[in-house]
Design an enzyme around this catalytic site. Sequence first.
Site, short mmCIF file in Angstrom:
data_model
loop_
_atom_site.label_atom_id
_atom_site.label_comp_id
_atom_site.label_asym_id
_atom_site.label_seq_id
_atom_site.Cartn_x
_atom_site.Cartn_y
_atom_site.Cartn_z
N GLY A 11 0.85 -1.20 0.00
CA GLY A 11 0.00 0.00 0.00
C GLY A 11 0.88 1.24 0.00
N ALA A 17 0.64 5.72 4.03
CA ALA A 17 2.07 5.69 3.75
C ALA A 17 2.58 7.13 3.54
CB ALA A 17 2.33 4.85 2.51
N LYS A 152 -5.54 -0.93 11.84
CA LYS A 152 -6.95 -1.16 12.08
C LYS A 152 -7.72 -0.95 10.77
CE LYS A 152 -8.97 3.30 13.12
NZ LYS A 152 -9.68 4.20 13.98
N ASP A 181 -2.49 0.41 17.26
CA ASP A 181 -3.58 1.27 17.70
C ASP A 181 -2.85 2.58 17.96
OD1 ASP A 181 -5.29 2.88 19.26
OD2 ASP A 181 -6.43 1.11 19.83
N HIS A 182 -2.96 3.53 17.03
CA HIS A 182 -2.04 4.67 17.11
C HIS A 182 -2.24 5.51 18.38
CE1 HIS A 182 -5.43 6.76 15.24
NE2 HIS A 182 -4.91 7.87 15.71
N LYS A 186 0.63 7.62 21.39
CA LYS A 186 0.55 9.03 21.81
C LYS A 186 1.21 9.21 23.18
CE LYS A 186 -3.76 9.97 19.33
NZ LYS A 186 -3.36 10.93 18.30
N GLU A 220 -14.45 14.90 18.04
CA GLU A 220 -13.93 15.47 16.79
C GLU A 220 -14.87 16.58 16.35
OE1 GLU A 220 -12.68 12.48 13.77
OE2 GLU A 220 -13.48 11.10 15.23
N ASP A 239 -15.19 2.12 14.97
CA ASP A 239 -14.05 2.96 14.59
C ASP A 239 -13.28 3.50 15.80
OD1 ASP A 239 -12.50 4.20 12.57
OD2 ASP A 239 -13.49 6.11 12.96
N HIS A 244 -9.59 2.34 20.38
CA HIS A 244 -8.96 3.40 21.17
C HIS A 244 -9.55 3.54 22.58
CE1 HIS A 244 -7.50 4.13 17.24
NE2 HIS A 244 -8.50 4.86 16.82
N LYS A 342 -18.40 12.65 15.86
CA LYS A 342 -17.96 13.61 14.85
C LYS A 342 -18.86 14.83 14.91
CE LYS A 342 -15.93 10.36 11.63
NZ LYS A 342 -14.54 10.77 11.91
N LYS A 347 -12.81 19.98 19.04
CA LYS A 347 -11.95 18.80 18.97
C LYS A 347 -11.19 18.67 20.29
CE LYS A 347 -7.86 17.02 16.55
NZ LYS A 347 -8.24 15.62 16.49
P1 NAD Z 1 -5.55 3.98 0.64
O1 NAD Z 1 -6.79 3.54 -0.05
O2 NAD Z 1 -5.08 5.37 0.51
O3 NAD Z 1 -4.36 3.05 0.13
C1 NAD Z 1 -4.52 1.68 -0.17
C2 NAD Z 1 -3.28 1.14 -0.85
O4 NAD Z 1 -3.49 -0.23 -1.21
C3 NAD Z 1 -2.90 1.86 -2.14
O5 NAD Z 1 -1.50 1.96 -2.18
C4 NAD Z 1 -3.39 0.88 -3.23
O6 NAD Z 1 -2.67 0.98 -4.44
C5 NAD Z 1 -3.11 -0.43 -2.58
N1 NAD Z 1 -3.89 -1.53 -3.13
C6 NAD Z 1 -5.23 -1.67 -3.17
N2 NAD Z 1 -5.56 -2.84 -3.76
C7 NAD Z 1 -4.41 -3.45 -4.11
C8 NAD Z 1 -4.07 -4.69 -4.73
N3 NAD Z 1 -5.00 -5.57 -5.13
N4 NAD Z 1 -2.77 -5.00 -4.88
C9 NAD Z 1 -1.81 -4.16 -4.48
N5 NAD Z 1 -2.06 -2.97 -3.90
C10 NAD Z 1 -3.34 -2.63 -3.71
O7 NAD Z 1 -5.72 3.54 2.16
P2 NAD Z 1 -5.01 4.18 3.45
O8 NAD Z 1 -5.81 5.34 3.92
O9 NAD Z 1 -3.57 4.38 3.18
O10 NAD Z 1 -5.22 3.04 4.55
C11 NAD Z 1 -4.47 1.83 4.54
C12 NAD Z 1 -4.83 1.02 5.80
O11 NAD Z 1 -4.51 1.77 6.95
C13 NAD Z 1 -6.32 0.69 5.93
O12 NAD Z 1 -6.44 -0.54 6.57
C14 NAD Z 1 -6.85 1.79 6.82
O13 NAD Z 1 -7.99 1.41 7.53
C15 NAD Z 1 -5.67 1.95 7.75
N6 NAD Z 1 -5.60 3.26 8.40
C16 NAD Z 1 -5.42 4.40 7.67
C17 NAD Z 1 -5.32 5.62 8.30
C18 NAD Z 1 -5.08 6.88 7.53
O14 NAD Z 1 -4.87 7.91 8.17
N7 NAD Z 1 -5.09 6.87 6.22
C19 NAD Z 1 -5.44 5.69 9.69
C20 NAD Z 1 -5.63 4.52 10.42
C21 NAD Z 1 -5.69 3.31 9.76
#
Ligand code: NAD
Length: 496
Positions: A11, A17, A152, A181-182, A186, A220, A239, A244, A342, A347
């Site tokens: 991902g 990321a 999560k 669990d971010h 904290k 929030e 959620d 949390h 929400k 907040k």
């Molecule tokens: P996102 O949708 O932005 O990213 C998903 C990633 O998965 C992308 O890089 C996409 O290309 C890749 N992907 C999807 N299907 C694919 C496949 N078949 N093969 C290869 N790659 C594939 O999601 P996100 O917001 O980055 O969240 C990722 C995880 O982290 C989720 O489980 C989400 O619940 C969790 N999360 C995210 C946040 C946040 O702040 N974004 C916070 C807490 C938890």
Amino acid sequence: MTQQALFIIFGGTGDLAYRKLYPSLFRLYEKGYLKDNFAVIGTARRPWTNDHYHEVVMNAIADDGHEADRTNSELVRKFASHFYYQSHNVNDTEHYVALRKLADKLDEKYELKGNRIYYLAMAPRFFGTIAAHLKSEKLITDHGFNRLIIEKPFGRDLKTAKELNDAISAAFSEDQIYRIDHYLGKEAIQSIAALRFGNQVIASLWNKEHIDNIQITLAESLGVEERAGYYETAGALRDMVQNHILQIISLLTMERPRAYTAGELRDRKVEALQNIKIYSEEEARQNFVRGQYGEDADQEQQAYRNEEGTDAQSQIETFVAGKLVTTNESLAGVPIYVRTGKRLAQKSTQINVVFKNVDQNIFKSVADADAKLLQNVLTLYIEPDQGYRFDLNVKNGNQSYGTMPIHLEYHKSAAEKAKVPEAYEKLIHDALDGNRTNFAHWHEVAQAWRIVDVIRQTWDSEEAEFPNYVSGTMGPQAANELLARDHRTWVYNPNR
Ligand code: NAD
């Protein structure tokens, strides 16, 4: 201590990321926890080149608040040069073979000793297949450490969480799994243990003889924003409460660990969660209320059901308030009121520990008519503010012997807050160190689902009358009634 490791981020093109992982890895690099001996493989479906990937990583660092010219600095460039992109579909076995070849090559190039961290920054439905392929295609090394970090949500209920856990456990043992669990990363949450077990005054008062009730608010002010797709399948209970809030409760109600070690802490937290009463459906109905936001008073912000991506008849809750109790001997019967939502008035994440009033008010006979002894409240501000407040009664400064409330407060300054490592930075650092203290163990996750599942089932069997609170308020009236029937009120009440 500098660590050697290969990170494989599944991902790698995603939001998490970009916003959290790349800036956190950079801060660890700046501080020297990562030096020359590390590499990152980012994988996702998009056909990016390594050069493009470097640009993305540099932009992520710039967007994180570092000055723009940092993107051109030698340090950032050097850091980004450790990143490799591999286009990859997680369902395709062939791709894991290519991934292994690249991983082995980087292992040799950077002398990584077979240490690997697999970060699954993807939807949980992919976790099982990724873990299985990592094993079958032999990415998991037999020398060095292999750790799996997962995000999560960990399932939708106990059943799906167990299926997910079984799937990843087929490839990784519990001590190799790091469940994020971010909130546990904290600073102010980690400080709960210091406060409770590092102060005789507080340690000796932390029991049912002295604590009247505990209140936890995760409020929030924003609405669902761009996350309607996810939120429509989750809701506030899954959620926020399952993870949390129950983690915070475990830290507030656990018995004292013999030492601050991952194993001790895990055992005390598991016990604490096992001591939280699991309700019957009738008890769940009495002790939990749900809400969904409507428009704000000025009709400038729209109702949840009108947000893009939500169902016009959505039954999803954007607010939860509830009362939980523990059977843990020292706090048995002390109500723990929780609340999250929400589009609330402000907040703020905070914990208010409300102490019992003195047995006798000896000032009654001499005091002014308005002199009233207020309950002592210890408040822990988690975010955005970080600090503490303690409410006390003192003499009023008048001729007569009246009392008045004062607050002792400590708030971290902006400069102090800026120095505190961000949650993801801390957690990635701990995972590199093999320190699982601030990650959720399977037993914690499973018990949290047992507590929450009954509430979910109760709600799913009855239609809610939504929307039931005005955006910009502290939720539905029922959340106040929950405390009023116990002759209590929410300490934190920004609408008051
Ligand atoms: P996102 O949708 O932005 O990213 C998903 C990633 O998965 C992308 O890089 C996409 O290309 C890749 N992907 C999807 N299907 C694919 C496949 N078949 N093969 C290869 N790659 C594939 O999601 P996100 O917001 O980055 O969240 C990722 C995880 O982290 C989720 O489980 C989400 O619940 C969790 N999360 C995210 C946040 C946040 O702040 N974004 C916070 C807490 C938890």
